[in-house]
Design an enzyme around this catalytic site. Structure first.
Site, PDB file in Angstrom:
ATOM      1  N   CYS A   1       0.819  -1.223   0.000  1.00  0.00           N
ATOM      2  CA  CYS A   1       0.000   0.000   0.000  1.00  0.00           C
ATOM      3  C   CYS A   1       0.851   1.271   0.000  1.00  0.00           C
ATOM      4  O   CYS A   1       1.991   1.272   0.431  1.00  0.00           O
ATOM      5  CB  CYS A   1      -0.930   0.081   1.203  1.00  0.00           C
ATOM      6  SG  CYS A   1      -2.006  -1.319   1.388  1.00  0.00           S
TER       7      CYS A   1
ATOM      8  N   HIS B   1      20.021 -33.664 -13.267  1.00  0.00           N
ATOM      9  CA  HIS B   1      19.472 -34.218 -12.025  1.00  0.00           C
ATOM     10  C   HIS B   1      17.961 -34.007 -11.921  1.00  0.00           C
ATOM     11  O   HIS B   1      17.398 -34.100 -10.833  1.00  0.00           O
ATOM     12  CB  HIS B   1      20.174 -33.592 -10.819  1.00  0.00           C
ATOM     13  CG  HIS B   1      21.639 -33.884 -10.785  1.00  0.00           C
ATOM     14  ND1 HIS B   1      22.143 -35.145 -10.563  1.00  0.00           N
ATOM     15  CD2 HIS B   1      22.713 -33.083 -10.996  1.00  0.00           C
ATOM     16  CE1 HIS B   1      23.466 -35.110 -10.620  1.00  0.00           C
ATOM     17  NE2 HIS B   1      23.841 -33.866 -10.889  1.00  0.00           N
TER      18      HIS B   1
ATOM     19  N   ARG C   1       3.261   0.391  -5.305  1.00  0.00           N
ATOM     20  CA  ARG C   1       3.208  -0.272  -3.994  1.00  0.00           C
ATOM     21  C   ARG C   1       1.963  -1.142  -3.832  1.00  0.00           C
ATOM     22  O   ARG C   1       1.853  -1.910  -2.873  1.00  0.00           O
ATOM     23  CB  ARG C   1       3.227   0.771  -2.875  1.00  0.00           C
ATOM     24  CG  ARG C   1       4.437   1.668  -2.896  1.00  0.00           C
ATOM     25  CD  ARG C   1       4.366   2.665  -1.773  1.00  0.00           C
ATOM     26  NE  ARG C   1       4.410   2.013  -0.482  1.00  0.00           N
ATOM     27  CZ  ARG C   1       5.516   1.669   0.152  1.00  0.00           C
ATOM     28  NH1 ARG C   1       6.679   1.933  -0.385  1.00  0.00           N
ATOM     29  NH2 ARG C   1       5.463   1.075   1.324  1.00  0.00           N
TER      30      ARG C   1
ATOM     31  N   LYS D   1       6.174  -3.180  -5.369  1.00  0.00           N
ATOM     32  CA  LYS D   1       7.608  -2.933  -5.490  1.00  0.00           C
ATOM     33  C   LYS D   1       8.337  -3.159  -4.179  1.00  0.00           C
ATOM     34  O   LYS D   1       9.438  -3.697  -4.143  1.00  0.00           O
ATOM     35  CB  LYS D   1       7.847  -1.500  -5.977  1.00  0.00           C
ATOM     36  CG  LYS D   1       9.305  -1.160  -6.128  1.00  0.00           C
ATOM     37  CD  LYS D   1       9.641  -0.793  -7.542  1.00  0.00           C
ATOM     38  CE  LYS D   1      11.121  -0.752  -7.796  1.00  0.00           C
ATOM     39  NZ  LYS D   1      11.560  -1.863  -8.625  1.00  0.00           N
TER      40      LYS D   1
ATOM     41  N   GLU E   1      17.799 -14.577 -12.588  1.00  0.00           N
ATOM     42  CA  GLU E   1      17.220 -13.247 -12.722  1.00  0.00           C
ATOM     43  C   GLU E   1      16.445 -13.121 -14.047  1.00  0.00           C
ATOM     44  O   GLU E   1      15.359 -12.531 -14.076  1.00  0.00           O
ATOM     45  CB  GLU E   1      18.333 -12.190 -12.626  1.00  0.00           C
ATOM     46  CG  GLU E   1      17.888 -10.754 -12.777  1.00  0.00           C
ATOM     47  CD  GLU E   1      16.846 -10.281 -11.768  1.00  0.00           C
ATOM     48  OE1 GLU E   1      16.566 -10.989 -10.788  1.00  0.00           O
ATOM     49  OE2 GLU E   1      16.287  -9.192 -11.991  1.00  0.00           O
TER      50      GLU E   1
ATOM     51  N   LYS F   1      12.437 -12.265 -14.237  1.00  0.00           N
ATOM     52  CA  LYS F   1      11.864 -11.162 -15.021  1.00  0.00           C
ATOM     53  C   LYS F   1      10.705 -11.665 -15.876  1.00  0.00           C
ATOM     54  O   LYS F   1       9.663 -11.037 -15.942  1.00  0.00           O
ATOM     55  CB  LYS F   1      12.914 -10.489 -15.920  1.00  0.00           C
ATOM     56  CG  LYS F   1      13.991  -9.690 -15.212  1.00  0.00           C
ATOM     57  CD  LYS F   1      13.494  -8.449 -14.496  1.00  0.00           C
ATOM     58  CE  LYS F   1      13.022  -8.723 -13.112  1.00  0.00           C
ATOM     59  NZ  LYS F   1      13.800  -8.405 -11.980  1.00  0.00           N
TER      60      LYS F   1
ATOM     61  N   GLU G   1       7.645 -12.532 -13.672  1.00  0.00           N
ATOM     62  CA  GLU G   1       7.003 -11.380 -13.025  1.00  0.00           C
ATOM     63  C   GLU G   1       6.115 -10.588 -13.962  1.00  0.00           C
ATOM     64  O   GLU G   1       5.021 -10.186 -13.584  1.00  0.00           O
ATOM     65  CB  GLU G   1       8.084 -10.401 -12.512  1.00  0.00           C
ATOM     66  CG  GLU G   1       8.750 -10.814 -11.239  1.00  0.00           C
ATOM     67  CD  GLU G   1       9.656  -9.706 -10.724  1.00  0.00           C
ATOM     68  OE1 GLU G   1      10.603  -9.328 -11.430  1.00  0.00           O
ATOM     69  OE2 GLU G   1       9.414  -9.208  -9.620  1.00  0.00           O
TER      70      GLU G   1
ATOM     71  N   TRP H   1      -2.851  -2.619  -1.644  1.00  0.00           N
ATOM     72  CA  TRP H   1      -2.475  -3.984  -1.989  1.00  0.00           C
ATOM     73  C   TRP H   1      -3.090  -4.834  -0.882  1.00  0.00           C
ATOM     74  O   TRP H   1      -2.623  -4.816   0.250  1.00  0.00           O
ATOM     75  CB  TRP H   1      -0.951  -4.115  -1.996  1.00  0.00           C
ATOM     76  CG  TRP H   1      -0.436  -5.440  -2.479  1.00  0.00           C
ATOM     77  CD1 TRP H   1      -0.236  -5.831  -3.772  1.00  0.00           C
ATOM     78  CD2 TRP H   1      -0.021  -6.552  -1.677  1.00  0.00           C
ATOM     79  NE1 TRP H   1       0.266  -7.097  -3.823  1.00  0.00           N
ATOM     80  CE2 TRP H   1       0.412  -7.569  -2.550  1.00  0.00           C
ATOM     81  CE3 TRP H   1       0.012  -6.796  -0.303  1.00  0.00           C
ATOM     82  CZ2 TRP H   1       0.871  -8.799  -2.101  1.00  0.00           C
ATOM     83  CZ3 TRP H   1       0.482  -8.026   0.151  1.00  0.00           C
ATOM     84  CH2 TRP H   1       0.908  -9.004  -0.750  1.00  0.00           C
TER      85      TRP H   1
ATOM     86  N   ASN I   1      -0.842   1.656   5.885  1.00  0.00           N
ATOM     87  CA  ASN I   1      -0.020   0.691   5.171  1.00  0.00           C
ATOM     88  C   ASN I   1       0.559  -0.256   6.210  1.00  0.00           C
ATOM     89  O   ASN I   1       1.190   0.204   7.167  1.00  0.00           O
ATOM     90  CB  ASN I   1       1.104   1.431   4.428  1.00  0.00           C
ATOM     91  CG  ASN I   1       2.151   0.498   3.855  1.00  0.00           C
ATOM     92  OD1 ASN I   1       1.840  -0.634   3.506  1.00  0.00           O
ATOM     93  ND2 ASN I   1       3.381   0.970   3.756  1.00  0.00           N
ATOM     94  N   GLY I   2       0.328  -1.574   6.056  1.00  0.00           N
ATOM     95  CA  GLY I   2       0.872  -2.527   7.025  1.00  0.00           C
ATOM     96  C   GLY I   2      -0.208  -3.511   7.460  1.00  0.00           C
ATOM     97  O   GLY I   2      -1.231  -3.662   6.793  1.00  0.00           O
TER      98      GLY I   2
HETATM   99  O1  M6R Z   1      13.652  -3.520  -2.263  1.00  0.00           O
HETATM  100  P1  M6R Z   1      14.318  -4.878  -2.249  1.00  0.00           P
HETATM  101  O2  M6R Z   1      15.504  -4.930  -3.123  1.00  0.00           O
HETATM  102  O3  M6R Z   1      14.598  -5.362  -0.861  1.00  0.00           O
HETATM  103  O4  M6R Z   1      13.210  -5.847  -2.860  1.00  0.00           O
HETATM  104  C1  M6R Z   1      13.448  -7.226  -2.907  1.00  0.00           C
HETATM  105  C2  M6R Z   1      12.428  -7.901  -3.795  1.00  0.00           C
HETATM  106  O5  M6R Z   1      11.128  -7.696  -3.321  1.00  0.00           O
HETATM  107  C3  M6R Z   1      12.505  -7.393  -5.240  1.00  0.00           C
HETATM  108  O6  M6R Z   1      13.795  -7.536  -5.761  1.00  0.00           O
HETATM  109  C4  M6R Z   1      11.515  -8.153  -6.122  1.00  0.00           C
HETATM  110  O7  M6R Z   1      11.918  -9.480  -6.269  1.00  0.00           O
HETATM  111  C5  M6R Z   1      11.372  -7.463  -7.457  1.00  0.00           C
HETATM  112  N1  M6R Z   1       9.999  -7.488  -7.853  1.00  0.00           N
HETATM  113  C6  M6R Z   1      12.187  -8.055  -8.522  1.00  0.00           C
HETATM  114  O8  M6R Z   1      11.898  -7.590  -9.795  1.00  0.00           O
END
Ligand code: M6R
Length: 609
Positions: A2, A505, A27, A604, A482, A486, A489, A74, A100-101
């Site tokens: 949020c 394996h 957020r 994010k 990574e 991507k 996501e 969120w 938020n929380g």
């Molecule tokens: O702000 P941070 O780097 O601690 O965030 C960690 C993860 O939440 C963040 O990298 C997340 O995996 C992203 N969505 C990756 O694209």
């Protein structure tokens, strides 16, 4: 997660709140709302869906007010709906809250307030805050908030207004971030600094158990005991231009293209070719302490974890120090063992990730040196670690991390070199060679970005596949992880990153003509081993796209497609191999019409557990 925002000042609040919410939308984006006050009346508008819907609703049927609050949600407690969208009200409708929380004891509070006659309208945990403030209201809003927060358990950044104490926002926090902007006759509170930059660069970061009492005359800071606090004002150098798309279709694409500059900015002022030295005195941990490091433990989540894995290889190769890499969400609950020679490095773009922050706090209780690698200046993790090495990526708006990953790689390379220097494990000649290699990286990256059409065309051909395997070994293994993350996501395609040596394996069972494999194969120490992977996949009629160095004829003759990258020192190859993988994921998602910058279910900055 949020996002919350509040504004008191000389401007009309609604455009400020809507603009701010758009910048906080990363957020959370399942519902949104605002509350403004005019003539002792609170006017609320809420919608299920994104900020654009809220904006449209306000255009169709405008509201007026003098000050107010906004929220983008969120969902955690209560499904996304207009009713569950913030702001939430008390029984009288005179007290309004954005939160938020998570309030962990909300059911107990709700039960006891119901017995006192309070009536609840939503399924959320947040609504109890409005009713608690109502219960305690006597005199000023801050007094009521001070009493209310004593009953709350969990994590919250909260902002409250009331017509009974007008022209005032009271904000409080434990856990999630809250920042206060000090403008000229205007003051704001927000979940991060981006919405504030248009109005001021003078920012106060609230600490846990801080309260801000925000009025048109200024801001007073209190602790949870009601005692006045003198807070440090940070001057932030990010500017509002940095958070615009500037002609790119998506923030993610803009951020991918910013990466060469991000490497330059993160290296700037920290390297000396004359002395072959890295200068990291800014981090605040003396060289004498760093030189005594016997073991490094890197803790992070998500993309930052992948950067940590590259960092592990960098530090082990450059400084000869053993490195462990840990998921923050696991480490915080482990019976971990650290001695006084351990250096714990927490990596977090936002500096607010709840698991990483909790792991850092758990580590600090055991006493070893802690160093944060963060992008957001003065974020919680940056403030709480003993030292901080900032990545200079600027604000990242796309939910999928790209340029901050590259900035983290750069920071980890600097840290590896610095440890090598202070421990004397790499001589001047070797350090100079690595520094020169690093300085060449941005130019190599630009070379890839000059021509992305091939990647776009390839993405168009692969857009209907539902499964991908990403294989890499040594430093290309984190690149595989990574690259797969991507794709998952932003396009919602199933993708698995695997170390090449593990394919036999298990994952080899998946290979067929419906599961393409992205093979990351720069010319490095495991090149021949990866060639064997390629043969094994081809034998099973799997389709292969290789990310390989330019003009690698061997690879070109053995795979279906090559995405070439300029040769660099193999240790630094993730800087270049990740670019085609980010772009491939981006174009697939964009072609599929996915919401690239705000993928479903994600936020994010994950400030809840
Ligand atoms: O702000 P941070 O780097 O601690 O965030 C960690 C993860 O939440 C963040 O990298 C997340 O995996 C992203 N969505 C990756 O694209």
């Amino acid at each position: 997660m949020c996002g919350i925002i509040g504004y008191v000042g000389k401007k009309k609040p609604i455009p400020v709140l809507i603009e701010g919410l758009k910048q906080l939308e990363y957020r959370g984006y399942d519902s949104a709302g605002i509350a403004v006050v005019l003539n002792e009346e609170v006017r609320i508008r809420r919608v299920k869906g994104k900020i654009a819907l809220l904006e449209k609703s306000l255009e169709d049927s405008p509201l007026d007010g003098l000050y107010g609050l906004g929220h983008t949600r969120w969902a955690t407690h209560g499904r996304p709906s207009e009713e569950n969208a913030h702001p939430h009200r008390d029984c009288t409708g005179t007290i309004v809250v954005v939160h938020n929380g998570i309030i962990e004891n909300y059911l107990d509070i709700k039960e006891s307030l119901k017995k006192k006659g309070h009536q609840f309208k939503t399924e959320t945990d947040s609504e109890v805050i409005a009713h608690l403030v109502e219960e305690y209201f006597e005199g000023t809003l801050e007094n009521a908030v001070l009493k209310a927060v004593k009953e709350l358990e969990g994590a919250y950044a909260v902002a409250v207004i009331s017509t009974k104490d007008p022209q005032k926002i009271v904000a409080a926090k434990i856990g999630p971030p809250a920042v206060v902007g000090l403008g000229e006759e205007e003051f704001l509170v927000s979940s991060d600094i981006n919405p504030l930059l248009k109005y001021t660069q003078n920012i106060v970061f609230l600490e846990d158990r801080d309260i801000a009492v925000i009025t048109p005359a200024g801001v007073q800071f209190l602790d949870f005991g009601g005692r006045k606090l003198q807070k440090k004002i940070d001057h932030i150098t990010w500017n509002p231009m940095m958070i615009e798309k500037r002609g790119y279709k998506h923030f993610m694409l803009k951020e991918i293209f910013e990466q060469p500059q991000v490497v330059r900015d993160t290296l700037q002022g920290r390297l000396s070719l004359d002395s072959a030295n890295v200068c990291l005195s800014e981090i605040g941990i003396p060289d004498e302490i760093l030189s005594d490091t016997g073991r490094v433990v890197i803790i992070a989540c998500g993309t930052s974890y992948h950067a940590g894995l590259v960092g592990k290889y960098f530090i082990e190769a450059m400084a000869g120090v053993p490195v462990d890499l840990e998921f923050a969400s696991e480490y915080r609950y482990r019976d971990f063992i650290l001695d006084e020679k351990a250096l714990v490095v927490v990596i977090s773009q936002s500096g607010e990730t709840a698991d990483t922050l909790a792991a850092l706090r758990a580590v600090k209780e055991k006493g070893p040196q802690t160093l944060a690698v963060c992008n957001v200046v003065s974020s919680s993790i940056a403030r709480e670690a003993a030292g901080v090495l900032y990545t200079h990526a600027g604000p990242e708006i796309g939910v999928a991390a790209t340029k901050t990953f590259i900035a983290q790689l750069t920071a980890m390379a600097l840290l590896g070199l610095h440890l090598a220097q202070v421990k004397g494990t790499a001589g001047n000649k070797e350090r100079l060679r690595l520094i020169e290699e690093l300085l060449r990286i941005p130019h190599r990256m630009e070379h890839i970005l000059h021509d992305v059409q091939k990647i776009e065309k390839l993405a168009a051909r692969f857009v209907s596949f539902n499964h991908f395997l990403y294989l890499g070994r040594w430093v290309s293994y984190p690149a595989a992880l990574e690259g797969a993350l991507k794709l998952k996501e932003i396009s919602y395609i199933h993708a698995e990153g695997y170390p090449g040596g593990e394919m036999k394996h298990g994952p080899i069972a998946l290979i067929d003509d419906k599961m393409p494999t992205m093979v990351i194969i720069p010319k490095d120490r495991v090149y021949d081993k990866m060639l064997s992977n390629i043969s094994e996949i081809k034998t099973r009629i799997g389709y292969i796209v290789a990310v390989a160095f330019d003009n690698d004829e061997t690879i070109a003759s053995r795979v279906d497609e090559v995405l070439p990258v300029p040769p660099v020192d193999p240790l630094f190859s993730p800087f270049v191999t990740i670019l085609p993988l980010q772009l491939f994921a981006y174009y697939i998602a964009a072609i599929r019409g996915a919401d690239v910058d705000q993928p479903r279910n994600l936020a994010k900055s994950v400030t809840v557990e």
